[in-house]
Design an enzyme around this catalytic site. Structure first.
Site, PDB file in Angstrom:
ATOM      1  N   TYR A   1     -13.213  -2.000  12.713  1.00 51.38           N
ATOM      2  CA  TYR A   1     -13.736  -0.487  12.120  1.00 51.38           C
ATOM      3  C   TYR A   1     -15.338  -0.128  12.035  1.00 51.38           C
ATOM      4  O   TYR A   1     -15.716   0.916  12.360  1.00 51.38           O
ATOM      5  CB  TYR A   1     -13.517  -0.669  10.723  1.00 51.38           C
ATOM      6  CG  TYR A   1     -12.128  -0.487  10.285  1.00 51.38           C
ATOM      7  CD1 TYR A   1     -11.083  -1.715  10.247  1.00 51.38           C
ATOM      8  CD2 TYR A   1     -11.539   0.804  10.073  1.00 51.38           C
ATOM      9  CE1 TYR A   1      -9.637  -1.481   9.753  1.00 51.38           C
ATOM     10  CE2 TYR A   1     -10.025   0.740   9.581  1.00 51.38           C
ATOM     11  CZ  TYR A   1      -9.426  -0.215   9.629  1.00 51.38           C
ATOM     12  OH  TYR A   1      -8.014  -0.223   9.314  1.00 51.38           O
TER      13      TYR A   1
ATOM     14  N   ARG B   1       3.513  -0.008  13.036  1.00 48.33           N
ATOM     15  CA  ARG B   1       3.334  -1.152  12.589  1.00 48.33           C
ATOM     16  C   ARG B   1       3.331  -1.041  11.041  1.00 48.33           C
ATOM     17  O   ARG B   1       2.789  -0.393  10.407  1.00 48.33           O
ATOM     18  CB  ARG B   1       1.691  -1.464  12.822  1.00 48.33           C
ATOM     19  CG  ARG B   1       1.308  -2.976  12.191  1.00 48.33           C
ATOM     20  CD  ARG B   1       0.020  -3.388  12.546  1.00 48.33           C
ATOM     21  NE  ARG B   1      -0.343  -4.438  11.584  1.00 48.33           N
ATOM     22  CZ  ARG B   1      -1.178  -4.917  11.017  1.00 48.33           C
ATOM     23  NH1 ARG B   1      -2.426  -4.031  11.066  1.00 48.33           N
ATOM     24  NH2 ARG B   1      -1.455  -5.777  10.268  1.00 48.33           N
TER      25      ARG B   1
ATOM     26  N   ASN C   1      -1.770 -10.427   8.504  1.00 45.93           N
ATOM     27  CA  ASN C   1      -2.958  -9.647   8.650  1.00 45.93           C
ATOM     28  C   ASN C   1      -4.187 -10.046   8.142  1.00 45.93           C
ATOM     29  O   ASN C   1      -4.205 -10.453   7.021  1.00 45.93           O
ATOM     30  CB  ASN C   1      -2.537  -8.445   7.966  1.00 45.93           C
ATOM     31  CG  ASN C   1      -3.359  -7.192   7.855  1.00 45.93           C
ATOM     32  OD1 ASN C   1      -3.925  -6.734   9.038  1.00 45.93           O
ATOM     33  ND2 ASN C   1      -4.145  -7.182   6.940  1.00 45.93           N
ATOM     34  N   GLU C   2      -5.217  -9.851   9.068  1.00 42.15           N
ATOM     35  CA  GLU C   2      -6.638 -10.124   8.372  1.00 42.15           C
ATOM     36  C   GLU C   2      -6.510 -11.357   7.631  1.00 42.15           C
ATOM     37  O   GLU C   2      -6.976 -11.475   6.281  1.00 42.15           O
ATOM     38  CB  GLU C   2      -7.237  -9.098   7.733  1.00 42.15           C
ATOM     39  CG  GLU C   2      -7.275  -7.628   8.747  1.00 42.15           C
ATOM     40  CD  GLU C   2      -8.404  -6.562   8.149  1.00 42.15           C
ATOM     41  OE1 GLU C   2      -8.847  -7.015   6.908  1.00 42.15           O
ATOM     42  OE2 GLU C   2      -8.392  -5.604   8.515  1.00 42.15           O
TER      43      GLU C   2
ATOM     44  N   GLN D   1       0.828  -1.174   0.073  1.00 44.36           N
ATOM     45  CA  GLN D   1      -0.103  -0.163  -0.126  1.00 44.36           C
ATOM     46  C   GLN D   1       1.045   1.194  -0.057  1.00 44.36           C
ATOM     47  O   GLN D   1       0.227   2.373  -0.265  1.00 44.36           O
ATOM     48  CB  GLN D   1      -1.132  -0.002   1.045  1.00 44.36           C
ATOM     49  CG  GLN D   1      -1.941  -1.094   1.085  1.00 44.36           C
ATOM     50  CD  GLN D   1      -2.815  -0.920   2.191  1.00 44.36           C
ATOM     51  OE1 GLN D   1      -2.657  -1.913   3.273  1.00 44.36           O
ATOM     52  NE2 GLN D   1      -4.037  -0.455   2.072  1.00 44.36           N
TER      53      GLN D   1
ATOM     54  N   ASP E   1       2.603   0.640  -8.125  1.00 46.69           N
ATOM     55  CA  ASP E   1       3.747   0.660  -8.527  1.00 46.69           C
ATOM     56  C   ASP E   1       4.700   1.564  -7.986  1.00 46.69           C
ATOM     57  O   ASP E   1       5.827   1.537  -7.607  1.00 46.69           O
ATOM     58  CB  ASP E   1       3.853   0.898 -10.292  1.00 46.69           C
ATOM     59  CG  ASP E   1       3.495  -0.027 -11.041  1.00 46.69           C
ATOM     60  OD1 ASP E   1       2.901  -1.028 -10.596  1.00 46.69           O
ATOM     61  OD2 ASP E   1       3.151   0.174 -12.306  1.00 46.69           O
TER      62      ASP E   1
ATOM     63  N   HIS F   1       1.185  -9.440   4.703  1.00 42.83           N
ATOM     64  CA  HIS F   1       0.078  -8.234   4.465  1.00 42.83           C
ATOM     65  C   HIS F   1      -0.508  -8.325   3.207  1.00 42.83           C
ATOM     66  O   HIS F   1      -0.466  -7.458   2.467  1.00 42.83           O
ATOM     67  CB  HIS F   1       0.473  -6.845   4.863  1.00 42.83           C
ATOM     68  CG  HIS F   1      -0.945  -5.940   5.395  1.00 42.83           C
ATOM     69  ND1 HIS F   1      -1.074  -5.291   6.498  1.00 42.83           N
ATOM     70  CD2 HIS F   1      -1.827  -5.782   4.443  1.00 42.83           C
ATOM     71  CE1 HIS F   1      -2.154  -4.703   6.634  1.00 42.83           C
ATOM     72  NE2 HIS F   1      -2.805  -4.917   5.428  1.00 42.83           N
TER      73      HIS F   1
ATOM     74  N   ASN G   1      -8.259  -6.094  14.428  1.00 47.13           N
ATOM     75  CA  ASN G   1      -8.665  -5.009  13.481  1.00 47.13           C
ATOM     76  C   ASN G   1     -10.081  -4.630  13.584  1.00 47.13           C
ATOM     77  O   ASN G   1     -10.931  -5.569  13.316  1.00 47.13           O
ATOM     78  CB  ASN G   1      -8.152  -5.204  12.047  1.00 47.13           C
ATOM     79  CG  ASN G   1      -6.685  -5.229  11.732  1.00 47.13           C
ATOM     80  OD1 ASN G   1      -5.780  -4.917  12.696  1.00 47.13           O
ATOM     81  ND2 ASN G   1      -6.313  -5.250  10.612  1.00 47.13           N
TER      82      ASN G   1
ATOM     83  N   GLU H   1      -5.675  -2.138  14.283  1.00 48.66           N
ATOM     84  CA  GLU H   1      -5.904  -1.335  13.279  1.00 48.66           C
ATOM     85  C   GLU H   1      -7.242  -0.498  13.627  1.00 48.66           C
ATOM     86  O   GLU H   1      -8.285  -1.405  14.211  1.00 48.66           O
ATOM     87  CB  GLU H   1      -6.393  -1.958  11.760  1.00 48.66           C
ATOM     88  CG  GLU H   1      -5.132  -1.946  10.757  1.00 48.66           C
ATOM     89  CD  GLU H   1      -5.399  -2.469   9.709  1.00 48.66           C
ATOM     90  OE1 GLU H   1      -6.543  -2.223   9.071  1.00 48.66           O
ATOM     91  OE2 GLU H   1      -4.598  -3.507   9.071  1.00 48.66           O
TER      92      GLU H   1
HETATM   93  C1  NOJ Z   1      -7.583  -3.496   6.568  1.00 50.15           C
HETATM   94  C2  NOJ Z   1      -6.270  -3.978   5.956  1.00 50.15           C
HETATM   95  O1  NOJ Z   1      -5.541  -4.606   7.025  1.00 50.15           O
HETATM   96  C3  NOJ Z   1      -5.458  -2.631   5.385  1.00 50.15           C
HETATM   97  O2  NOJ Z   1      -4.544  -2.897   4.531  1.00 50.15           O
HETATM   98  C4  NOJ Z   1      -6.781  -1.802   4.792  1.00 50.15           C
HETATM   99  O3  NOJ Z   1      -6.277  -0.729   4.092  1.00 50.15           O
HETATM  100  C5  NOJ Z   1      -7.566  -1.258   5.911  1.00 50.15           C
HETATM  101  N1  NOJ Z   1      -8.100  -2.082   6.734  1.00 50.15           N
HETATM  102  C6  NOJ Z   1      -8.719  -0.287   5.392  1.00 50.15           C
HETATM  103  O4  NOJ Z   1      -9.519  -0.831   4.711  1.00 50.15           O
END
Ligand code: NOJ
Length: 494
Positions: free
Chosen positions: A332, A99, A189-190, A41, A74, A145, A330, A399
């Site tokens: 949200y 992190r 991750n997730e 990312q 890229d 990730h 994580n 997160e």
């Molecule tokens: C989950 C992911 O771990 C992360 O890569 C993503 O950008 C965020 N949450 C927000 O969607």
């Protein structure tokens, strides 16, 4: 940058004045604050210094329309070249830790166990990590990730049992090469998104749609790979390096639509199919019983010779159980959930195995992500559920954050952080949940997967039209600094 930071601190005063009903409790001394990103990312430099292609490079190049506005990673935030600036931002924010994740295809370009390690890849992460340490910032490293080397996808990706060995080789390499500097490791991750979106609904690379089959196989291999990495650390590195290892698991809160037994069961079932899918094996040694029962029964009725949910051997169960030093969450958003009539038996999918009805409330505030509604009380409920269900473990929030369409005056993000942090603080001090870390997603705007650069989560804005990728603090950056410094969410705390 310092000048811009001062301006946003001044602007912030106006915003905080409007602030919501946050608690006046104080974060305990041991509680740490961080910010997060992930390799694909932010790094860019997708084919530099012998890095090989990963599944996101591959899908964005082969099928540009997979991502909004045909974007790709890229260049992204160009953190591969600008990591010192990133560390300066973290220092300015005042976070305790950062992190970040490591790009597997930068470290093991050929992917397979036993193939050469790329010294330039190692050097990059040593430099970044040393820069953090020199600035008093603790590294919290995600080993994986979502950016699987493409060569491993070419042999089937995560549903292929071989991946366990290849991942173990990569993880051991990191412990060997970086373990003198890094003391906190996150294996995955997730994983639910790797498996469910990568191999179930196709919403993430590699974009495979085989829900109810490939997502379960993926998870099975991934859990074994996690356990193997944990044991490698335990047996070969823990005594000398003294670090800790965990896995990041994401979940929404599933609020029961009513107090009826059926809706309460539907809520628990949904939590077990999301958080429990990964946490139950590592804490209690197997998939949640409700998953086993439902998927076994539906598979049998559907005429499968064996369950679509793979079985662990007794040895594997024992090997996986206990492979965590803390739990990571994580979190949200939230959905309502209610019981529903059994799904059509002819439908083969994770969704029909779970079989609950979910929806969100129209009155909940939206964000720029269709899946993210602002429901601050949901995080308190998730933390209590994790604590109660898994024997009161130490919990890292790895997160949490809010997306918008951009701009430096991000009062909605400040509001989100205030209200979520308030609920977290109440979970810690009033409910006795053992949360020790909070990680804001994200340090800066970055490549938001299939949303590309249209959706922004950063505390810092990044100008993706400028080749220099300049970063500018948003008001939320100054707000976060204020919280970290005062350890308080309102003007005066207890
Ligand atoms: C989950 C992911 O771990 C992360 O890569 C993503 O950008 C965020 N949450 C927000 O969607």
């Amino acid at each position: 940058m310092a000048y811009k930071f001062l301006i946003s601190t001044l602007l912030l005063v106006a915003v905080v004045k409007e602030a919501t009903s946050a608690t006046n409790l104080t974060f305990p001394d041991y509680f740490k604050f961080g910010a997060a990103t992930a390799s694909y990312q932010v790094e860019g430099a997708w084919d530099e210094d012998d890095k090989s292609e990963n599944i996101w490079d591959h899908i964005t190049h082969a099928t540009p329309t997979y991502v909004d506005e045909n974007d790709n990673g890229d260049i992204a935030c160009d953190s591969y070249h600008k990591y010192k600036e990133d560390v300066a931002m973290l220092k300015e924010l005042g976070v305790d830790y950062y992190r970040y994740s490591i790009s597997w295809s930068r470290i093991v370009p050929h992917g397979l166990a036993g193939t050469p390690i790329n010294p330039v890849g190692i050097e990059y992460y040593r430099n970044l990590t040393q820069e953090l340490l020199d600035n008093g910032i603790e590294p919290l490293v995600t080993i994986f990730h979502w950016d699987t080397p493409e060569i491993l996808q070419d042999i089937g990706g995560w549903p292929n049992p071989e991946l366990e060995e290849h991942y173990a080789y990569y993880a051991r390499t990191l412990f060997e090469e970086l373990g003198d500097l890094v003391k906190l490791w996150l294996t995955f991750n997730e994983p639910k998104q790797t498996c469910m979106q990568g191999y179930g609904d196709g919403e993430k690379a590699p974009g495979i749609k085989a829900s109810g089959v490939a997502d379960y196989k993926c998870t099975h291999v991934l859990l074994k790979a996690h356990a193997k990495a944990y044991h490698i650390y335990d047996e070969e590195f823990r005594a000398t390096q003294n670090g800790r290892v965990g896995m990041v698991i994401d979940t929404e809160w599933f609020e029961p639509a009513s107090g009826s037994d059926q809706d309460l069961e539907a809520s628990e079932r949904a939590l077990q199919f999301t958080y429990g899918w990964y946490a139950n094996p590592i804490v209690n040694g197997n998939y949640p019983q409700v998953m086993i029962d439902r998927i076994d029964a539906r598979s049998e009725e559907q005429g499968y010779p064996e369950s679509r949910l793979p079985k662990f051997t007794d040895e594997e169960l024992e090997y996986i159980q206990g492979t965590y030093d803390f739990l990571a969450v994580n979190q949200y958003s939230t959905s309502y959930v209610e019981w529903q009539e059994e799904a059509d038996i002819n439908v083969i999918s994770y969704g029909s195995d779970l079989n609950v009805h979910t929806w969100t409330d129209d009155s909940w505030e939206s964000s720029a992500s269709d899946w993210l509604k602002v429901v601050p009380w949901g995080i308190r409920k998730v933390l209590n559920w994790v604590s109660k269900t898994y024997k009161n473990p130490e919990i890292f929030i790895t997160e949490n954050g809010y997306s918008d369409a951009g701009g430096l005056e991000d009062d909605r993000r400040i509001n989100y952080y205030t209200e979520y942090l308030s609920n977290i603080l109440e979970a810690v001090l009033e409910d006795g949940v053992n949360v020790t870390r909070y990680t804001a997603w994200s340090l800066m705007d970055n490549f938001e997967w299939t949303d590309g650069y249209t959706v922004k989560f950063g505390l810092y804005s990044v100008d993706f039209d400028d080749p220099e990728r300049p970063r500018t603090p948003k008001q939320s950056a100054a707000y976060y600094t204020k919280v970290i410094t005062t350890r308080c969410l309102v003007d005066t705390c207890e």
